[in-house]
Design an enzyme around this catalytic site. Structure first.
Site, PDB file in Angstrom:
ATOM      1  N   CYS A 183      -3.565   3.732   0.621  1.00  0.00           N
ATOM      2  CA  CYS A 183      -4.694   3.201   0.237  1.00  0.00           C
ATOM      3  C   CYS A 183      -5.531   3.898  -0.828  1.00  0.00           C
ATOM      4  O   CYS A 183      -6.433   3.643  -1.318  1.00  0.00           O
ATOM      5  CB  CYS A 183      -5.867   3.155   1.652  1.00  0.00           C
ATOM      6  SG  CYS A 183      -6.027   4.817   2.494  1.00  0.00           S
ATOM      7  N   CYS A 327      -1.160  10.367 -11.912  1.00  0.00           N
ATOM      8  CA  CYS A 327      -1.990   9.616 -11.300  1.00  0.00           C
ATOM      9  C   CYS A 327      -2.805  10.155 -10.256  1.00  0.00           C
ATOM     10  O   CYS A 327      -3.138  11.528 -10.513  1.00  0.00           O
ATOM     11  CB  CYS A 327      -1.112   8.345 -10.701  1.00  0.00           C
ATOM     12  SG  CYS A 327       0.078   9.079  -9.454  1.00  0.00           S
TER      13      CYS A 327
END
Length: 364
Positions: A183, A327
């Site tokens: 998530c 990232c």
């Protein structure tokens, strides 16, 4: 007297009554992960009068947690989640015992911790931990309540209940690396973990009280956008229950280790090394493959080329000098490097180990 009044609505239920409430008081439950799923699980177990609740989590409360991790407020930012949850739950119900384990569960400590509890609840958000917890529960013969969330979808099941199917019976092999983002990479509807976590707590209470039908051999799937749900049945597979020792789960869940690529194995750069390159103003390219909204919210400079559009922006990625790709935690950047190397022949790519999460820890 206080407990009688507190649990009066339980005592009125024929299926629970004083005998059932005493079972709850004697129960020992371990919740692994005090995040989106763990918070509602912990609150309802505490409210129900579960006598001993253990909490494992080595993470700290962050601002982005507050959208769904309802145990915490801005006052807990920076605190360990297990310890912060313990403090909150003790004010919620002073008649129970809360044990905080502010550590990372691993193959080294899992068996020693899990053996002290009767019911185990997995609220983790990664596959190495899920396989680890499953295997430890199989070895120790502990029932395992499982839940997971993805964007708007939630799943619940109970594994290893009275010799029932295990997590490996449903998922024999982990997904390919980067195939199922968590998530923190794709987002999640804030109320979803509350719904799924409450249902997980319900399964744990049914196991303790020995009432109802437990979700053993069944996977309940809920789509919160449509409120459609489905039930998937699966059987126990003996080959997946013969577990005698714990293994290296990071390696087991990282297919890239077995792939014929050197970059994912060797061409990594640490946060400290990247900082040195930046401080020295070295000539290299820094690329952030997170989504634009993530980049706008926080970044460490560099160019923003989201993973989904990486192949449409090949002309922006140089071949003649070092390129550092990152990232949030390192998963999407590995995927980007794999695409660029295999399809476009890049040999100068480096992955920032641990992503921005590692960078933030390194500069603190």
């Amino acid at each position: 007297k206080q407990e009688t009044e507190r649990y009066s609505r339980h005592l009125l239920l024929n299926e629970i009554g004083a005998e059932g409430q005493e079972k709850l008081k004697q129960a020992k439950v371990l919740v692994i992960g005090a995040g989106g799923l763990g918070c509602p699980v912990l609150q309802y177990l505490a409210a129900a009068g579960t006598g001993t609740i253990g909490i494992i989590d080595d993470d700290k409360v962050e601002m982005s947690n507050l959208q769904r991790q309802i145990l915490f407020t801005e006052q807990e930012l920076g605190l360990n989640k297990a310890q912060a949850a313990k403090k909150k739950l003790e004010t919620q119900n002073p008649h129970i015992k809360i044990i905080a384990h502010p550590l990372h569960i691993s193959s080294v400590n899992a068996l020693d911790i899990i053996k002290n509890y009767e019911v185990i609840i997995d609220g983790s958000d990664n596959f190495p931990t899920r396989y680890l917890i499953n295997d430890a529960c199989v070895i120790l013969n502990k029932p395992l309540v499982f839940g997971s969330i993805f964007k708007f979808e939630g799943q619940i099941s109970v594994f290893n209940y009275k010799q029932g199917p295990t997590y490996r019976c449903l998922f024999p092999k982990p997904p390919k690396e980067g195939e199922v983002p968590n998530c923190s990479e794709v987002g999640v509807l804030g109320v979803l973990p509350g719904i799924i976590g409450s249902l997980m707590a319900s399964e744990a209470l049914k196991i303790i009280l020995e009432i109802g039908t437990v979700l053993s051999g069944k996977l309940f799937v809920l789509d919160a956008l449509s409120m459609n749900n489905s039930m998937i049945s699966f059987d126990r597979i003996e080959a997946h229950t013969r577990i005698v020792k714990l293994i290296d789960y990071e390696r087991f869940c990282s297919p890239s280790i077995e792939r014929e690529t050197t970059s994912l194995l060797n061409k990594e750069i640490s946060a400290a090394e990247l900082k040195r390159l930046m401080d020295e103003k070295s000539d290299f390219q820094l690329i952030d493959v997170r989504e634009k909204s993530e980049y706008v919210a926080s970044n460490i400079q560099g160019e923003n080329i989201p993973l989904g559009s990486i192949e449409n922006n090949i002309d922006k990625i140089v071949h003649d000098r070092k390129v550092v790709i990152h990232c949030k935690a390192g998963t999407r950047s590995k995927k980007a490097i794999e695409i660029l190397e295999r399809k476009y022949g890049y040999t100068n790519l480096y992955n920032l180990a641990g992503g921005i999460d590692a960078w933030m820890k390194a500069i603190q």
